[in-house]
Write a protein that holds these residues in place. Structure first.
Motif, PDB file in Angstrom:
ATOM      1  N   LYS A 129       0.829  -1.209   0.000  1.00  0.00           N
ATOM      2  CA  LYS A 129       0.000   0.000   0.000  1.00  0.00           C
ATOM      3  C   LYS A 129       0.860   1.255   0.000  1.00  0.00           C
ATOM      4  CE  LYS A 129      -3.685   2.353   2.564  1.00  0.00           C
ATOM      5  NZ  LYS A 129      -4.605   2.301   3.732  1.00  0.00           N
ATOM      6  N   ALA A 130       1.890   1.277   0.828  1.00  0.00           N
ATOM      7  CA  ALA A 130       2.745   2.461   0.931  1.00  0.00           C
ATOM      8  C   ALA A 130       3.466   2.728  -0.381  1.00  0.00           C
ATOM      9  CB  ALA A 130       3.752   2.269   2.061  1.00  0.00           C
ATOM     10  N   PHE A 131       4.030   1.680  -0.984  1.00  0.00           N
ATOM     11  CA  PHE A 131       4.817   1.847  -2.216  1.00  0.00           C
ATOM     12  C   PHE A 131       3.974   2.283  -3.410  1.00  0.00           C
ATOM     13  CE2 PHE A 131       8.772  -1.058  -1.412  1.00  0.00           C
ATOM     14  CZ  PHE A 131       9.082  -0.305  -0.291  1.00  0.00           C
ATOM     15  N   PHE A 132       2.770   1.716  -3.535  1.00  0.00           N
ATOM     16  CA  PHE A 132       2.011   1.890  -4.778  1.00  0.00           C
ATOM     17  C   PHE A 132       0.767   2.773  -4.647  1.00  0.00           C
ATOM     18  CE2 PHE A 132       4.360  -2.108  -5.265  1.00  0.00           C
ATOM     19  CZ  PHE A 132       5.048  -1.841  -6.443  1.00  0.00           C
ATOM     20  N   GLU A 133       0.388   3.108  -3.401  1.00  0.00           N
ATOM     21  CA  GLU A 133      -0.806   3.943  -3.238  1.00  0.00           C
ATOM     22  C   GLU A 133      -0.541   5.239  -2.478  1.00  0.00           C
ATOM     23  OE1 GLU A 133      -4.156   1.770  -1.653  1.00  0.00           O
ATOM     24  OE2 GLU A 133      -3.472  -0.114  -2.576  1.00  0.00           O
ATOM     25  N   MET A 134       0.660   5.382  -1.931  1.00  0.00           N
ATOM     26  CA  MET A 134       0.959   6.551  -1.108  1.00  0.00           C
ATOM     27  C   MET A 134       2.330   7.123  -1.481  1.00  0.00           C
ATOM     28  SD  MET A 134      -0.170   4.895   2.573  1.00  0.00           S
ATOM     29  CE  MET A 134      -0.235   6.421   3.528  1.00  0.00           C
ATOM     30  N   THR A 135       2.453   8.417  -1.381  1.00  0.00           N
ATOM     31  CA  THR A 135       3.758   9.052  -1.531  1.00  0.00           C
ATOM     32  C   THR A 135       4.478   8.997  -0.185  1.00  0.00           C
ATOM     33  OG1 THR A 135       2.949  11.241  -0.906  1.00  0.00           O
ATOM     34  CG2 THR A 135       2.806  10.643  -3.250  1.00  0.00           C
ATOM     35  N   PRO A 136       5.791   9.208  -0.172  1.00  0.00           N
ATOM     36  CA  PRO A 136       6.487   9.255   1.117  1.00  0.00           C
ATOM     37  C   PRO A 136       5.888  10.294   2.065  1.00  0.00           C
ATOM     38  CG  PRO A 136       8.081   9.045  -0.652  1.00  0.00           C
ATOM     39  CD  PRO A 136       6.743   9.257  -1.298  1.00  0.00           C
ATOM     40  N   GLU A 137       5.477  11.426   1.513  1.00  0.00           N
ATOM     41  CA  GLU A 137       4.874  12.476   2.339  1.00  0.00           C
ATOM     42  C   GLU A 137       3.560  12.020   2.952  1.00  0.00           C
ATOM     43  OE1 GLU A 137       7.763  14.010  -0.428  1.00  0.00           O
ATOM     44  OE2 GLU A 137       5.902  12.887  -0.816  1.00  0.00           O
ATOM     45  N   GLU A 138       2.776  11.258   2.187  1.00  0.00           N
ATOM     46  CA  GLU A 138       1.498  10.755   2.710  1.00  0.00           C
ATOM     47  C   GLU A 138       1.712   9.709   3.804  1.00  0.00           C
ATOM     48  OE1 GLU A 138      -1.412  11.311  -1.205  1.00  0.00           O
ATOM     49  OE2 GLU A 138      -0.182   9.489  -0.989  1.00  0.00           O
ATOM     50  N   VAL A 139       2.775   8.906   3.662  1.00  0.00           N
ATOM     51  CA  VAL A 139       3.093   7.924   4.703  1.00  0.00           C
ATOM     52  C   VAL A 139       3.417   8.651   6.003  1.00  0.00           C
ATOM     53  CG1 VAL A 139       4.769   6.202   5.456  1.00  0.00           C
ATOM     54  CG2 VAL A 139       3.885   6.124   3.123  1.00  0.00           C
ATOM     55  N   ILE A 140       4.266   9.673   5.921  1.00  0.00           N
ATOM     56  CA  ILE A 140       4.649  10.433   7.113  1.00  0.00           C
ATOM     57  C   ILE A 140       3.436  11.146   7.711  1.00  0.00           C
ATOM     58  CG2 ILE A 140       6.024  12.373   7.959  1.00  0.00           C
ATOM     59  CD1 ILE A 140       8.180  11.571   5.935  1.00  0.00           C
ATOM     60  N   GLU A 141       2.584  11.671   6.850  1.00  0.00           N
ATOM     61  CA  GLU A 141       1.377  12.358   7.332  1.00  0.00           C
ATOM     62  C   GLU A 141       0.470  11.388   8.097  1.00  0.00           C
ATOM     63  OE1 GLU A 141      -2.458  14.921   5.642  1.00  0.00           O
ATOM     64  OE2 GLU A 141      -0.953  14.120   4.247  1.00  0.00           O
ATOM     65  N   GLU A 142       0.339  10.165   7.603  1.00  0.00           N
ATOM     66  CA  GLU A 142      -0.511   9.171   8.269  1.00  0.00           C
ATOM     67  C   GLU A 142       0.074   8.788   9.630  1.00  0.00           C
ATOM     68  OE1 GLU A 142      -4.204   7.259   7.974  1.00  0.00           O
ATOM     69  OE2 GLU A 142      -3.219   8.663   6.602  1.00  0.00           O
ATOM     70  N   ILE A 143       1.380   8.604   9.666  1.00  0.00           N
ATOM     71  CA  ILE A 143       2.049   8.278  10.930  1.00  0.00           C
ATOM     72  C   ILE A 143       1.890   9.439  11.913  1.00  0.00           C
ATOM     73  CG2 ILE A 143       4.288   7.853  12.016  1.00  0.00           C
ATOM     74  CD1 ILE A 143       3.217   5.430  10.541  1.00  0.00           C
ATOM     75  N   THR A 144       2.018  10.648  11.422  1.00  0.00           N
ATOM     76  CA  THR A 144       1.876  11.839  12.286  1.00  0.00           C
ATOM     77  C   THR A 144       0.458  11.951  12.822  1.00  0.00           C
ATOM     78  OG1 THR A 144       3.594  12.981  10.999  1.00  0.00           O
ATOM     79  CG2 THR A 144       2.180  14.340  12.411  1.00  0.00           C
ATOM     80  N   LYS A 145      -0.517  11.772  11.945  1.00  0.00           N
ATOM     81  CA  LYS A 145      -1.927  11.877  12.351  1.00  0.00           C
ATOM     82  C   LYS A 145      -2.298  10.806  13.378  1.00  0.00           C
ATOM     83  CE  LYS A 145      -5.094  12.132   9.249  1.00  0.00           C
ATOM     84  NZ  LYS A 145      -5.808  11.810   7.977  1.00  0.00           N
ATOM     85  N   SER A 146      -1.631   9.660  13.320  1.00  0.00           N
ATOM     86  CA  SER A 146      -1.952   8.571  14.247  1.00  0.00           C
ATOM     87  C   SER A 146      -1.607   8.942  15.689  1.00  0.00           C
ATOM     88  CB  SER A 146      -1.195   7.302  13.857  1.00  0.00           C
ATOM     89  OG  SER A 146       0.179   7.393  14.197  1.00  0.00           O
ATOM     90  N   GLY A 147      -0.683   9.875  15.855  1.00  0.00           N
ATOM     91  CA  GLY A 147      -0.282  10.307  17.198  1.00  0.00           C
ATOM     92  C   GLY A 147       0.659   9.357  17.903  1.00  0.00           C
ATOM     93  N   ILE A 148       1.171   8.352  17.192  1.00  0.00           N
ATOM     94  CA  ILE A 148       2.034   7.376  17.852  1.00  0.00           C
ATOM     95  C   ILE A 148       3.318   8.036  18.351  1.00  0.00           C
ATOM     96  CG2 ILE A 148       3.058   6.664  15.636  1.00  0.00           C
ATOM     97  CD1 ILE A 148       3.456   3.878  16.892  1.00  0.00           C
ATOM     98  N   ARG A 149       3.693   7.686  19.567  1.00  0.00           N
ATOM     99  CA  ARG A 149       4.922   8.176  20.178  1.00  0.00           C
ATOM    100  C   ARG A 149       5.866   7.008  20.396  1.00  0.00           C
ATOM    101  NH1 ARG A 149       2.608  12.065  24.956  1.00  0.00           N
ATOM    102  NH2 ARG A 149       4.833  12.225  25.446  1.00  0.00           N
ATOM    103  N   GLY A 150       7.147   7.273  20.359  1.00  0.00           N
ATOM    104  CA  GLY A 150       8.158   6.227  20.480  1.00  0.00           C
ATOM    105  C   GLY A 150       7.984   5.407  21.734  1.00  0.00           C
ATOM    106  N   ARG A 151       8.032   4.093  21.597  1.00  0.00           N
ATOM    107  CA  ARG A 151       7.815   3.178  22.726  1.00  0.00           C
ATOM    108  C   ARG A 151       9.113   2.837  23.461  1.00  0.00           C
ATOM    109  NH1 ARG A 151       2.984   4.948  21.420  1.00  0.00           N
ATOM    110  NH2 ARG A 151       1.315   3.397  21.513  1.00  0.00           N
ATOM    111  N   GLY A 152      10.218   3.485  23.119  1.00  0.00           N
ATOM    112  CA  GLY A 152      11.483   3.163  23.746  1.00  0.00           C
ATOM    113  C   GLY A 152      11.703   3.797  25.092  1.00  0.00           C
ATOM    114  N   GLY A 153      10.867   4.786  25.461  1.00  0.00           N
ATOM    115  CA  GLY A 153      11.031   5.407  26.770  1.00  0.00           C
ATOM    116  C   GLY A 153      10.723   6.886  26.777  1.00  0.00           C
ATOM    117  N   ALA A 154      11.279   7.621  25.802  1.00  0.00           N
ATOM    118  CA  ALA A 154      11.118   9.079  25.808  1.00  0.00           C
ATOM    119  C   ALA A 154       9.728   9.513  25.347  1.00  0.00           C
ATOM    120  CB  ALA A 154      12.187   9.722  24.934  1.00  0.00           C
ATOM    121  N   GLY A 155       9.088   8.700  24.522  1.00  0.00           N
ATOM    122  CA  GLY A 155       7.754   9.044  24.042  1.00  0.00           C
ATOM    123  C   GLY A 155       7.743  10.181  23.037  1.00  0.00           C
ATOM    124  N   PHE A 156       8.807  10.319  22.225  1.00  0.00           N
ATOM    125  CA  PHE A 156       8.874  11.383  21.221  1.00  0.00           C
ATOM    126  C   PHE A 156       7.970  11.024  20.039  1.00  0.00           C
ATOM    127  CE2 PHE A 156      10.734  13.821  17.732  1.00  0.00           C
ATOM    128  CZ  PHE A 156      10.948  15.043  18.336  1.00  0.00           C
TER     129      PHE A 156
END
Length: 622
Positions: free
Chosen positions: A170-197
């Motif tokens: 889906k990412a390669f053929f239906e989304m641009t790199p910018e759209e992938v980053i936008e989706e990840i950003t919109k999801s609100g996910i924060r790093g699970r390693g400790g800092a939560g960035f």
């Protein structure tokens, strides 16, 4: 088979699904580190031996001859109940399986479809036949762990069969790199390693930088005592981690990735190597993935066990072959990371969320968890709790729900005392925090951090001063020594804690601990140093009376601190057998035969030999 196009991947998925469906029975043997340590490899070998010759593929092509598969899975979650065996398609969950049980399982369940009732888990006398019947499992929300324990951990075909690499498609053929980053950003996910960035922010920063070379790095250096979440993902579903890294590379324009794994995780390393080799053979790693023109190569680096290499700049230095030590920031890893090139650095669990976010969308992901901490969090649940194991729950789940509803409560009916969260860089949560939501922002108010997700449960028999000393000892040993505040400060704090637990403490030592803790937090170079005092700060805040009791009364209420133990003989129970006196190494016990004995406290060295040898339970610790 090389997968060179979208159609090839879809065709392979159908083939893999048909292969799984062709089995009349699949024996899923948990082969996570916990179950391997308790003997699951022997169970796997015995199942293979018993099924050899029964399997219809080897015997004949008749439809009435069973086609049996014996599978090594990742962690099935119920570590307390291992070794674990799951039978499909009957969907039966057996616990505490031993080698001698294998024959009965094959004869009854595999060949006749009959359950072996004695191997089921019982909850309040209710028999739990299926995984979903077990409270430990049926109250979880599994996104990162959805395949762990359900598929062959060493088969890329099985990952493809359950929808693996569809997110890459889906990412390669239906989304641009910018759209992938936008989706990840919109999801609100924060790093699970400790800092939560915020993950999306990190990716966008790397994507914006003009550079001929960029890297994607995975932090698999899980060093917290009692933590095993990332290790379980690498063992049980390495392909999901890999898929997240491929998508990250596409989004930021990287062509090489590195997974940094602790050398103490040999099973994770072995399965990652196998997964990478299979992905390269299939064309899911390497040049021109799926005919998209996108290249991505993945490498494994093994750390030597230094806790500080969990810090980003120390980790990248270690990959480069240098001593793993943090550096001054800025510049940060996103600007100058691995070999001073822009680098995306996230941990295992963070990357393992990516595929589902791309497939199901940011709105779906945001519907789980809290506003500021979206999605789920994996935790390793250990300590004085009935059901230890690996869990995944929505962010914001309360500690009470985790401990009592999922974990089954405190062992042996003891009273709950505290939970150490976030490992040696974390802090303690106590009874008044049981109904607080566990998310990145909430726990900070209580001088604790979510960290990577280790939860060590402690009961009333725990000495909190000793706990603080244990974690301070760990961080002091693991300090890289680059900056004075951490190198010297943790040593001084450890010395004060040792002084207190040895009965030599003074009340002014508590002020010194707090002053030193603040100094380390404000002056240390890296995040690990800044968080090192948290176990002491939180225990002082919540259990100051225990510290004062050690100092003023010379007493450890949990009877843990050796120097403060007072062994006493109950004259009503003592029969005068002289066994304690004969075994005392310093001659501190006196008395006549058949008369109650006494312990001379001025001679007693607190070794406990007398108590171990007393036949009549006449000796106790005060």
């Amino acid at each position: 088979m090389s997968i060179t196009s979208k159609d090839d991947l879809l065709k392979k998925q159908i083939e893999a699904q048909e292969e799984i469906n062709s089995y009349t029975c699949r024996i899923l043997v948990c082969s996570g580190t916990g179950c391997v340590a308790s003997g699951s490899q022997k169970i796997y070998d015995e199942m293979c031996r018993l099924c050899e010759g029964i399997d219809g593929v080897e015997v004949s092509m008749q439809k009435d001859v069973p086609h049996i598969g014996t599978i090594k899975t990742g962690c099935q979650g119920l570590c307390e109940l291992g070794p674990l065996v799951r039978i499909e398609p009957q969907h039966l969950q057996y616990v505490h399986v031993q080698v001698e049980d294998c024959k009965e399982i094959v004869e009854k369940t595999v060949l006749k479809g009959e359950p072996v009732d004695r191997l089921f888990y019982k909850h309040d006398e209710e028999v739990c036949r299926q995984p979903e019947d077990i409270p430990f499992l049926n109250q979880q929300t599994r996104i990162v762990l959805e395949h762990c324990g359900n598929i062959d951990a060493e088969s890329i075909d099985e990952y493809i069969a359950v929808g693996g690499f569809q997110a890459v498609l889906k990412a390669f053929f239906e989304m641009t790199p910018e759209e992938v980053i936008e989706e990840i950003t919109k999801s609100g996910i924060r790093g699970r390693g400790g800092a939560g960035f915020p993950m999306g922010k990190k990716w966008s920063q790397v994507a914006r930088i003009e550079s001929d070379v960029k890297y994607v790095v995975c932090n698999g250096d899980e060093g917290d005592p009692g933590a095993f979440m990332d290790g379980s993902v690498m063992e049980g579903d390495p392909y999901k981690l890999m898929e997240g890294m491929i998508i990250a590379a596409y989004a930021v324009g990287a062509h090489d990735g590195y997974i940094y794994v602790r050398a103490e995780y040999p099973l994770s390393v072995a399965r990652l190597k196998k997964a990478i080799a299979q992905a390269e053979e299939y064309g899911m790693l390497g040049d021109n993935i799926l005919g998209s023109g996108i290249d991505f190569h993945l490498h494994i680096n093994r750390g030597a066990g230094a806790f500080v290499c969990g810090e980003g700049s120390a980790l990248t230095a270690s990959i480069e072959g240098k001593r793993g030590m943090p550096r001054v920031k800025p510049p940060r890893t996103v600007e100058k990371g691995l070999w001073e090139k822009p680098t995306v650095l996230n941990n295992v669990e963070t990357y393992a969320n990516v595929a589902r976010i791309i497939l199901d969308g940011a709105d779906w992901y945001r519907s789980i968890g809290t506003e500021g901490s979206t999605g789920t969090k994996t935790f390793s649940l250990t300590g004085a709790i009935e059901n230890t194991g690996l869990i995944e729950v929505p962010m914001g789940t309360t500690l009470r729900h985790i401990i009592y509803d999922i974990g089954g409560g405190i062992k042996k009916g003891a009273a709950f005392k505290a939970v150490q969260i976030g490992g040696p860089s974390g802090g303690c949560l106590v009874e008044k925090h049981l109904d607080e939501p566990l998310d990145f922002d909430s726990v900070k108010k209580f001088n604790a951090i979510i960290g990577s997700g280790g939860l060590v449960v402690m009961d009333e028999n725990t000495c909190m001063v000793d706990v603080a000393k244990f974690f301070m000892g760990f961080t002091q040993r693991e300090s890289c020594g680059k900056c004075g505040p951490c190198r010297i400060g943790t040593k001084r704090m450890l010395e004060l804690l040792q002084k207190i637990t040895e009965g030599r403490g003074e009340l002014k030592d508590l002020d010194k601990l707090e002053e030193t803790a603040k100094f380390i937090q404000s002056r240390s170079l890296c995040g690990l140093g800044k968080s090192a005092p948290l176990p002491v700060i939180s225990t002082l805040q919540n259990f100051r009376d225990e510290y004062e009791e050690h100092i003023v009364e010379g007493k450890c209420r949990a009877h843990v601190c050796e120097a403060m133990k007072i062994y006493e003989i109950d004259p009503d129970r003592c029969k005068g057998c002289t066994k304690c006196a004969r075994n005392c190494p310093v001659g501190a016990i006196t008395g006549e035969k058949k008369e109650p004995h006494k312990i001379d406290q001025t001679k007693c060295i607190k070794c406990g030999t007398c108590m171990e040898n007393c036949t009549f339970e006449a000796i106790s610790v005060k």
